[in-house]
Design a protein around this motif. Structure first.
Motif, PDB file in Angstrom:
ATOM      1  N   MET A  25       0.811  -1.210   0.000  1.00 13.64           N
ATOM      2  CA  MET A  25       0.000   0.000   0.000  1.00 13.64           C
ATOM      3  C   MET A  25       0.855   1.275   0.000  1.00 13.64           C
ATOM      4  SD  MET A  25       0.661  -1.161   3.205  1.00 13.64           S
ATOM      5  CE  MET A  25      -0.623  -2.149   3.931  1.00 13.64           C
ATOM      6  N   PRO A  26       0.234   2.418  -0.367  1.00 13.36           N
ATOM      7  CA  PRO A  26       0.991   3.679  -0.330  1.00 13.36           C
ATOM      8  C   PRO A  26       1.557   3.923   1.073  1.00 13.36           C
ATOM      9  CG  PRO A  26      -1.125   4.001  -1.438  1.00 13.36           C
ATOM     10  CD  PRO A  26      -1.148   2.617  -0.840  1.00 13.36           C
ATOM     11  N   HIS A  27       2.801   4.362   1.110  1.00 13.55           N
ATOM     12  CA  HIS A  27       3.451   4.643   2.388  1.00 13.55           C
ATOM     13  C   HIS A  27       4.532   5.692   2.184  1.00 13.55           C
ATOM     14  CE1 HIS A  27       5.870   1.515   0.465  1.00 13.55           C
ATOM     15  NE2 HIS A  27       6.919   2.102   1.051  1.00 13.55           N
ATOM     16  N   GLU A  28       4.946   6.293   3.260  1.00 12.34           N
ATOM     17  CA  GLU A  28       6.036   7.268   3.220  1.00 12.34           C
ATOM     18  C   GLU A  28       7.218   6.685   3.992  1.00 12.34           C
ATOM     19  OE1 GLU A  28       4.860  10.733   5.461  1.00 12.34           O
ATOM     20  OE2 GLU A  28       4.513   9.543   7.263  1.00 12.34           O
ATOM     21  N   HIS A  29       8.375   7.305   3.851  1.00 17.18           N
ATOM     22  CA  HIS A  29       9.556   6.850   4.590  1.00 17.18           C
ATOM     23  C   HIS A  29      10.048   7.894   5.587  1.00 17.18           C
ATOM     24  CE1 HIS A  29      10.117   4.779   0.506  1.00 17.18           C
ATOM     25  NE2 HIS A  29       9.655   3.865   1.327  1.00 17.18           N
ATOM     26  N   ARG A  30       9.779   9.185   5.287  1.00 17.28           N
ATOM     27  CA  ARG A  30      10.297  10.324   6.076  1.00 17.28           C
ATOM     28  C   ARG A  30      11.815  10.378   6.047  1.00 17.28           C
ATOM     29  NH1 ARG A  30       6.020  11.156  11.096  1.00 17.28           N
ATOM     30  NH2 ARG A  30       4.159  10.800   9.833  1.00 17.28           N
ATOM     31  N   MET A  31      12.390   9.867   4.991  1.00 16.38           N
ATOM     32  CA  MET A  31      13.841   9.937   4.735  1.00 16.38           C
ATOM     33  C   MET A  31      14.014   9.597   3.250  1.00 16.38           C
ATOM     34  SD  MET A  31      14.868   6.344   6.615  1.00 16.38           S
ATOM     35  CE  MET A  31      13.834   6.737   8.035  1.00 16.38           C
ATOM     36  N   TRP A  32      15.131  10.019   2.657  1.00 18.04           N
ATOM     37  CA  TRP A  32      15.293   9.680   1.237  1.00 18.04           C
ATOM     38  C   TRP A  32      15.513   8.170   1.075  1.00 18.04           C
ATOM     39  CZ3 TRP A  32      19.846   7.305   0.624  1.00 18.04           C
ATOM     40  CH2 TRP A  32      20.977   7.752   1.298  1.00 18.04           C
ATOM     41  N   ALA A  33      15.261   7.717  -0.129  1.00 15.07           N
ATOM     42  CA  ALA A  33      15.451   6.300  -0.429  1.00 15.07           C
ATOM     43  C   ALA A  33      16.047   6.159  -1.826  1.00 15.07           C
ATOM     44  CB  ALA A  33      14.118   5.557  -0.369  1.00 15.07           C
ATOM     45  N   VAL A  34      16.841   5.122  -2.001  1.00 15.25           N
ATOM     46  CA  VAL A  34      17.366   4.775  -3.327  1.00 15.25           C
ATOM     47  C   VAL A  34      17.009   3.318  -3.576  1.00 15.25           C
ATOM     48  CG1 VAL A  34      19.411   4.488  -4.770  1.00 15.25           C
ATOM     49  CG2 VAL A  34      19.265   6.444  -3.197  1.00 15.25           C
ATOM     50  N   ILE A  35      16.385   3.057  -4.723  1.00 12.50           N
ATOM     51  CA  ILE A  35      15.933   1.718  -5.079  1.00 12.50           C
ATOM     52  C   ILE A  35      16.712   1.242  -6.303  1.00 12.50           C
ATOM     53  CG2 ILE A  35      13.965   0.345  -5.900  1.00 12.50           C
ATOM     54  CD1 ILE A  35      12.120   2.427  -4.554  1.00 12.50           C
ATOM     55  N   GLY A  36      17.246   0.043  -6.239  1.00 16.41           N
ATOM     56  CA  GLY A  36      17.926  -0.540  -7.403  1.00 16.41           C
ATOM     57  C   GLY A  36      17.425  -1.965  -7.609  1.00 16.41           C
ATOM     58  N   ILE A  37      17.098  -2.315  -8.854  1.00 15.67           N
ATOM     59  CA  ILE A  37      16.526  -3.633  -9.145  1.00 15.67           C
ATOM     60  C   ILE A  37      17.608  -4.548  -9.713  1.00 15.67           C
ATOM     61  CG2 ILE A  37      14.661  -4.866 -10.339  1.00 15.67           C
ATOM     62  CD1 ILE A  37      13.685  -2.602  -8.512  1.00 15.67           C
ATOM     63  N   TYR A  38      17.784  -5.735  -9.101  1.00 16.09           N
ATOM     64  CA  TYR A  38      18.784  -6.672  -9.638  1.00 16.09           C
ATOM     65  C   TYR A  38      18.165  -7.910 -10.280  1.00 16.09           C
ATOM     66  CZ  TYR A  38      18.368  -9.191  -5.174  1.00 16.09           C
ATOM     67  OH  TYR A  38      17.897  -9.889  -4.077  1.00 16.09           O
ATOM     68  N   THR A  39      16.879  -8.115 -10.103  1.00 16.37           N
ATOM     69  CA  THR A  39      16.187  -9.146 -10.888  1.00 16.37           C
ATOM     70  C   THR A  39      14.693  -8.849 -10.872  1.00 16.37           C
ATOM     71  OG1 THR A  39      15.800 -11.527 -11.203  1.00 16.37           O
ATOM     72  CG2 THR A  39      16.005 -10.780  -8.937  1.00 16.37           C
ATOM     73  N   GLY A  40      14.044  -9.014 -12.018  1.00 17.21           N
ATOM     74  CA  GLY A  40      12.598  -8.793 -12.094  1.00 17.21           C
ATOM     75  C   GLY A  40      12.248  -7.349 -12.379  1.00 17.21           C
TER      76      GLY A  40
END
Ligand SMILES: [Fe+2]
Length: 194
Positions: A73-88
């Motif tokens: 579901m929609p959510h916040e983190h209250r901090m920056w995030a970096v997402i990297g995909i290694y499969t799929g």
């Protein structure tokens, strides 16, 4: 060549050099540019789940495996995030908060969200999310998706909100509910006696 201890050290050094997500994003982008090396080190995903690779007050690094068709579901983190995909693949919907002012009196400031944008991330892709971003995540494919998520803070020790998937109304984030989503995905993936 990806090696998890090296990767963690590189993320920590990047954060020490630049408190924003910029330098960490470069580290993650370099890593997912060689997804086969990441799979060798982290292992081919077998189960949906969330594994802590590193956790401190300033930095959290997670190996997240999304079940086939799993959504969160929609959510916040209250901090920056970096997402990297290694499969799929991982599809992100980005949401904007609406109606906070009108509803403040009646619902103690609980907001709703409406969809504002989307971004599909394929193997090898990397994205940075600002600290105020609200997103939801979908694994749209019929197999497991593996992603590294790096957060510029204490992911587990920070109070934050999520938005009910049916009503899109704000509520306190419930970690147990999120973990249950992973277990539900595993039950579908590996039915008892199956
Ligand atoms: Fe998230």
């Amino acid at each position: 060549m990806f090696e998890r201890d090296r990767f963690i050290a590189d993320c920590r050094a990047a954060l020490a050099a630049d408190r924003s997500h910029r330098a960490v994003r470069e580290v993650v982008a370099r890593a997912v540019a060689e997804p086969a090396a990441m799979l060798r080190d982290l292992g081919e995903p077998r189960r949906a789940g969330l594994t802590r690779l590193y956790h401190s007050p300033e930095l959290t690094i997670l190996n997240l495996v999304w079940g086939p068709g799993m959504s969160i579901m929609p959510h916040e983190h209250r901090m920056w995030a970096v997402i990297g995909i290694y499969t799929g693949r991982e599809d992100n919907i980005f949401w904007r908060r609406v109606g906070e002012e009108e509803e403040a009196a009646a619902t103690v400031g609980r907001s709703r969200v409406e969809a504002a944008g989307a971004r599909s991330l394929c193997t090898g892709d990397c994205a940075a999310l600002g600290r105020d971003i609200v997103h939801s995540v979908l694994n749209p494919i019929p197999r497991l998706t593996g992603a590294i998520h790096v957060y510029g803070g204490d992911f587990f020790g920070t109070t934050r909100s999520e938005w009910d998937p049916e009503t899109l109304r704000e509520q306190p984030c419930d970690t147990a509910r999120v973990m249950q989503l992973f277990e539900d995905a595993n039950s579908a993936l590996h039915p008892p006696g199956g």
